[in-house]
Design a protein around this motif. Structure first.
Motif, mmCIF file in Angstrom:
data_model
loop_
_atom_site.group_PDB
_atom_site.id
_atom_site.type_symbol
_atom_site.label_atom_id
_atom_site.label_comp_id
_atom_site.label_asym_id
_atom_site.label_seq_id
_atom_site.Cartn_x
_atom_site.Cartn_y
_atom_site.Cartn_z
ATOM 1 N N ILE A 274 21.841 18.364 34.748
ATOM 2 C CA ILE A 274 21.088 19.187 33.792
ATOM 3 C C ILE A 274 19.824 19.682 34.483
ATOM 4 O O ILE A 274 19.046 18.890 35.014
ATOM 5 C CB ILE A 274 20.697 18.372 32.544
ATOM 6 N N LYS A 275 19.640 20.997 34.463
ATOM 7 C CA LYS A 275 18.461 21.563 35.128
ATOM 8 C C LYS A 275 17.326 21.704 34.116
ATOM 9 O O LYS A 275 17.408 22.481 33.162
ATOM 10 C CB LYS A 275 18.804 22.919 35.747
ATOM 11 N N VAL A 276 16.279 20.918 34.323
ATOM 12 C CA VAL A 276 15.133 20.920 33.417
ATOM 13 C C VAL A 276 13.940 21.566 34.122
ATOM 14 O O VAL A 276 13.601 21.194 35.242
ATOM 15 C CB VAL A 276 14.762 19.486 32.978
ATOM 16 N N GLY A 277 13.329 22.534 33.472
ATOM 17 C CA GLY A 277 12.108 23.154 33.992
ATOM 18 C C GLY A 277 10.891 22.591 33.271
ATOM 19 O O GLY A 277 11.008 21.989 32.204
ATOM 20 N N LEU A 278 9.733 22.780 33.899
ATOM 21 C CA LEU A 278 8.489 22.314 33.269
ATOM 22 C C LEU A 278 7.477 23.450 33.196
ATOM 23 O O LEU A 278 7.191 24.106 34.202
ATOM 24 C CB LEU A 278 7.884 21.148 34.072
ATOM 25 N N MET A 279 6.969 23.693 32.008
ATOM 26 C CA MET A 279 5.833 24.597 31.813
ATOM 27 C C MET A 279 4.667 23.734 31.355
ATOM 28 O O MET A 279 4.708 23.158 30.280
ATOM 29 C CB MET A 279 6.178 25.665 30.763
ATOM 30 N N ARG A 280 3.647 23.630 32.221
ATOM 31 C CA ARG A 280 2.532 22.740 31.921
ATOM 32 C C ARG A 280 1.237 23.536 31.730
ATOM 33 O O ARG A 280 0.626 23.984 32.708
ATOM 34 C CB ARG A 280 2.338 21.739 33.067
ATOM 35 N N PRO A 281 0.829 23.757 30.479
ATOM 36 C CA PRO A 281 -0.466 24.407 30.266
ATOM 37 C C PRO A 281 -1.584 23.520 30.809
ATOM 38 O O PRO A 281 -1.606 22.319 30.554
ATOM 39 C CB PRO A 281 -0.570 24.530 28.739
ATOM 40 N N ILE A 282 -2.470 24.104 31.616
ATOM 41 C CA ILE A 282 -3.648 23.373 32.092
ATOM 42 C C ILE A 282 -4.847 23.753 31.223
ATOM 43 O O ILE A 282 -5.689 22.930 30.921
ATOM 44 C CB ILE A 282 -3.909 23.673 33.585
ATOM 45 N N THR A 283 -4.882 25.028 30.799
ATOM 46 C CA THR A 283 -5.828 25.402 29.746
ATOM 47 C C THR A 283 -5.055 25.387 28.430
ATOM 48 O O THR A 283 -4.086 26.127 28.260
ATOM 49 C CB THR A 283 -6.420 26.813 29.962
ATOM 50 N N LEU A 284 -5.457 24.496 27.516
ATOM 51 C CA LEU A 284 -4.816 24.479 26.180
ATOM 52 C C LEU A 284 -5.363 25.640 25.368
ATOM 53 O O LEU A 284 -4.662 26.249 24.586
ATOM 54 C CB LEU A 284 -5.089 23.145 25.492
ATOM 55 N N PRO A 286 -7.890 28.894 26.763
ATOM 56 C CA PRO A 286 -6.868 29.863 26.340
ATOM 57 C C PRO A 286 -5.445 29.384 26.678
ATOM 58 O O PRO A 286 -5.192 28.978 27.810
ATOM 59 C CB PRO A 286 -7.227 31.120 27.138
ATOM 60 N N PHE A 287 -4.573 29.455 25.687
ATOM 61 C CA PHE A 287 -3.187 29.036 25.877
ATOM 62 C C PHE A 287 -2.449 30.063 26.728
ATOM 63 O O PHE A 287 -2.646 31.269 26.545
ATOM 64 C CB PHE A 287 -2.508 28.922 24.500
ATOM 65 N N PRO A 288 -1.603 29.595 27.660
ATOM 66 C CA PRO A 288 -0.861 30.548 28.504
ATOM 67 C C PRO A 288 0.239 31.262 27.730
ATOM 68 O O PRO A 288 1.431 31.061 27.966
ATOM 69 C CB PRO A 288 -0.297 29.658 29.623
ATOM 70 N N LYS A 289 -0.190 32.123 26.791
ATOM 71 C CA LYS A 289 0.745 32.805 25.885
ATOM 72 C C LYS A 289 1.799 33.612 26.629
ATOM 73 O O LYS A 289 2.985 33.548 26.316
ATOM 74 C CB LYS A 289 -0.034 33.815 25.017
ATOM 75 N N GLN A 290 1.330 34.400 27.606
ATOM 76 C CA GLN A 290 2.273 35.303 28.285
ATOM 77 C C GLN A 290 3.294 34.519 29.095
ATOM 78 O O GLN A 290 4.490 34.810 29.043
ATOM 79 C CB GLN A 290 1.512 36.262 29.200
ATOM 80 N N MET A 312 1.052 21.265 19.816
ATOM 81 C CA MET A 312 1.150 22.394 20.749
ATOM 82 C C MET A 312 2.413 23.207 20.493
ATOM 83 O O MET A 312 2.447 24.415 20.748
ATOM 84 C CB MET A 312 1.125 21.900 22.192
ATOM 85 N N VAL A 313 3.445 22.549 19.954
ATOM 86 C CA VAL A 313 4.713 23.248 19.707
ATOM 87 C C VAL A 313 4.498 24.497 18.847
ATOM 88 O O VAL A 313 5.219 25.488 18.997
ATOM 89 C CB VAL A 313 5.760 22.295 19.064
ATOM 90 N N GLU A 314 3.467 24.485 17.992
ATOM 91 C CA GLU A 314 3.210 25.672 17.168
ATOM 92 C C GLU A 314 2.800 26.863 18.035
ATOM 93 O O GLU A 314 3.212 27.996 17.777
ATOM 94 C CB GLU A 314 2.133 25.369 16.121
ATOM 95 N N ASP A 315 1.980 26.603 19.054
ATOM 96 C CA ASP A 315 1.579 27.696 19.947
ATOM 97 C C ASP A 315 2.741 28.130 20.834
ATOM 98 O O ASP A 315 2.852 29.306 21.188
ATOM 99 C CB ASP A 315 0.383 27.271 20.806
ATOM 100 N N VAL A 316 3.589 27.171 21.191
ATOM 101 C CA VAL A 316 4.775 27.525 21.982
ATOM 102 C C VAL A 316 5.656 28.456 21.155
ATOM 103 O O VAL A 316 6.132 29.487 21.646
ATOM 104 C CB VAL A 316 5.553 26.255 22.412
ATOM 105 N N ARG A 317 5.837 28.126 19.872
ATOM 106 C CA ARG A 317 6.679 28.961 19.007
ATOM 107 C C ARG A 317 6.074 30.351 18.814
ATOM 108 O O ARG A 317 6.791 31.353 18.825
ATOM 109 C CB ARG A 317 6.886 28.275 17.654
#
Lengths: 355, 177
Positions: A274-284, A286-290, A312-317
């Protein structure tokens, strides 16, 4: 000069603050950040600075307001319930546009909660824990080296934008020891603060630091200026780390300790194909929206993993905007998700059979 | 190299300090390390444990689910962690505090070492952890024995530096077992 040492996360924050030129620290004890206050009590006087154990968290944040208003690099630290007490001061500091650093070594809540690690103060940090239309920058280190470097950066960002910057650690990152390399800045620090309340010396007009504006139009002008500044921060200061997201079966969004757990899961999942990627916000914020929004072009499934009930899941959504499903896995109460739990959830989400 | 080690026992046995000695030795040999202590309700009842990872790579979670090595200094410590030790891993257990018959029940390979008893005979029970680290080095070559001497000077308070030769003698005893 640089040196590599084994040091507790809490102490790495303290060392970073002193090396960043912070000479005014105001604290009040609370687990699990006590080593930071303790470190400052020992080393701040050695650095020629001021250490005060305030009579309360509220006093400490207002001491920061005063010292930073006079142009000093000032900091306070606490853990979740103590950070709640500071919210009035945080809003005032935002309104008065004073640069300051506040460290939150998060523990589990709500209420007095417990002393074990959590990430359940995300909403408070990025959505405005105090009143009014304000933002503060929120940095999320995930190891000892970042606790050090992002604390230094917090002071620089605070001065650059005249904003409050929060460093969002957690009980585990604060309590653990790790090898950290202290690097001194290459160029001497020079920050001009012509706005600071330092006394006129009979040579200039008075500087006034306030968040009181009784006239609605005047206050709206202030608000418009703040919003323009926040927009500039969103344009210029987003930080994140992205690993193996392109073509991943699933991308996990996680910060701090949860991101470290995810790194291990990436390995164990890979062993099972299973290929799992990681997106790790360092600034919560400003959130890395783009960058998070762009995940929809790289994977079919996204999941937020947090030491919370789902914040944080709300900002991800919001960033993904319905383009691909966004799932969530978290633990509360100070429990830390195990790698196996996360991997099981990944398999469940991907509809694969459990082993 | 990647070793995940859990050290567990009672408060006062030097569990957390032994973990620091391992971590500092790792740094002195240029490796990455994490040291994660038990804190909070886990510490009630006097138990103490710490999770130590030594690796050539960047370290992910500091929390160990399945250790390669368990250093167990009490029966409760053994009972708490023996089931999660990796199949390829092993346990170093203080057999002066845990009955040898009980150690035979563990599913992992076990190295019984009468560390506390031997340390007591050498002068102080606190040296038991150095005997255990000696055995750890013998079984893994995780770092050079002489690196531990440097680590001891970093970890121990100044007034305890005079004990380093005795601590190193305990380490040597562990290396012989």
């Amino acid at each position: 000069m640089s040196e590599k040492v084994l040091i507790k996360g809490n102490e790495a924050i303290g060392e970073a603050a002193i090396r960043a030129g912070c000479r005014h620290y105001f604290g009040y004890p609370i687990t699990p950040q006590n080593e930071l206050t303790n470190y400052m009590s020992k080393y701040m006087p050695e650095a020629g600075g001021v250490f005060i154990q305030a009579e309360s968290e509220i006093a400490a944040i207002n001491m920061v307001y005063g010292a930073a208003g006079a142009g000093a690099r000032a900091m306070t630290s606490s853990s979740s319930p103590g950070i709640s007490l500071k919210q009035e001061g945080i809003s005032y500091i935002a309104g008065a546009e004073i640069p300051a650093v506040v460290v939150n070594v998060m523990r589990c809540g709500p209420g007095l909660g417990g002393i074990m690690p959590a990430q359940s103060d995300y909403f408070q940090a990025v959505k405005g824990g105090g009143h009014g239309d304000y933002r503060n920058i929120a940095l999320a280190p995930s190891n000892g080296q970042e606790l050090y470097e992002l604390t230094v950066k917090a002071f620089d960002l605070a001065d650059k934008y005249r904003m409050l910057v929060m460093v969002m650690a957690d009980g585990a990152l604060g309590q653990m020891m790790e090898n950290v390399e202290f690097r001194d800045r290459e160029e001497p620090l020079i920050v001009e603060k012509p706005w600071a309340a330092t006394g006129t010396g009979m040579k200039r007009e008075k500087n006034s630091i306030t968040s009181v504006y009784i006239n609605p139009d005047e206050l709206e002008t202030v608000n418009n200026r703040l919003q323009a500044k926040y927009h500039e921060v969103e344009e210029n200061e987003v930080m994140y780390e992205e690993i193996n997201c392109e073509g991943a079966d699933i991308v996990i969004c996680a910060y701090g300790l949860a991101a470290r757990l995810t790194r291990n899961v990436m390995k164990s999942a890979s062993a099972e194909g299973i290929k799992v990627g990681l997106m790790r916000p360092i600034t919560l914020w400003p959130f890395p929206k783009q960058a998070v929004g762009a995940l929809a072009e790289k994977t079919d499934t996204v999941m937020s993993v947090e030491l919370s009930a789902g914040q944080m899941v709300e900002d991800v959504r919001l960033a993904i905007n319905g383009k691909v499903p966004v799932h969530f896995y978290g633990r509360t109460g100070g429990n830390i998700p195990t790698q196996d739990e996360i991997l099981d959830k990944i398999k469940e989400v991907l509809g694969k059979e459990k082993k | 190299m990647n070793y995940e080690i859990i050290l567990a026992g009672f408060g006062g046995q030097g569990i957390l300090s032994a973990g620091r000695i391992i971590s500092v030795s790792a740094i002195l040999e240029g490796r990455n390390t994490t040291w994660f202590p038990s804190y909070g309700p886990e510490m009630r009842g006097g138990t103490a444990n710490c999770h130590v990872i030594v690796s050539d790579d960047e370290i992910g979670s500091p929390i160990i689910n399945n250790p390669d090595i368990l250093i167990a200094m009490t029966l409760p410590a053994l009972e708490k962690f023996e089931k999660v030790v990796r199949n390829t891993g092993f346990i170093i257990a203080d057999s002066s505090l845990i009955e040898e018959e009980r150690l035979k029940e563990a599913k992992s390979r076990v190295f019984p070492i009468k560390a506390t008893q031997i340390a007591g005979e050498m002068g102080h029970k606190a040296y038991a952890m150095l005997i255990m680290i000696g055995k750890l080095i013998k079984e893994t070559n995780i770092f050079k024995p002489e690196t531990v001497e440097k680590a001891l000077y970093e970890v121990l308070k100044q007034e305890l530096h005079k004990l380093v030769p005795e601590e190193m003698a305990a380490l040597s005893a562990g290396l012989e077992m």
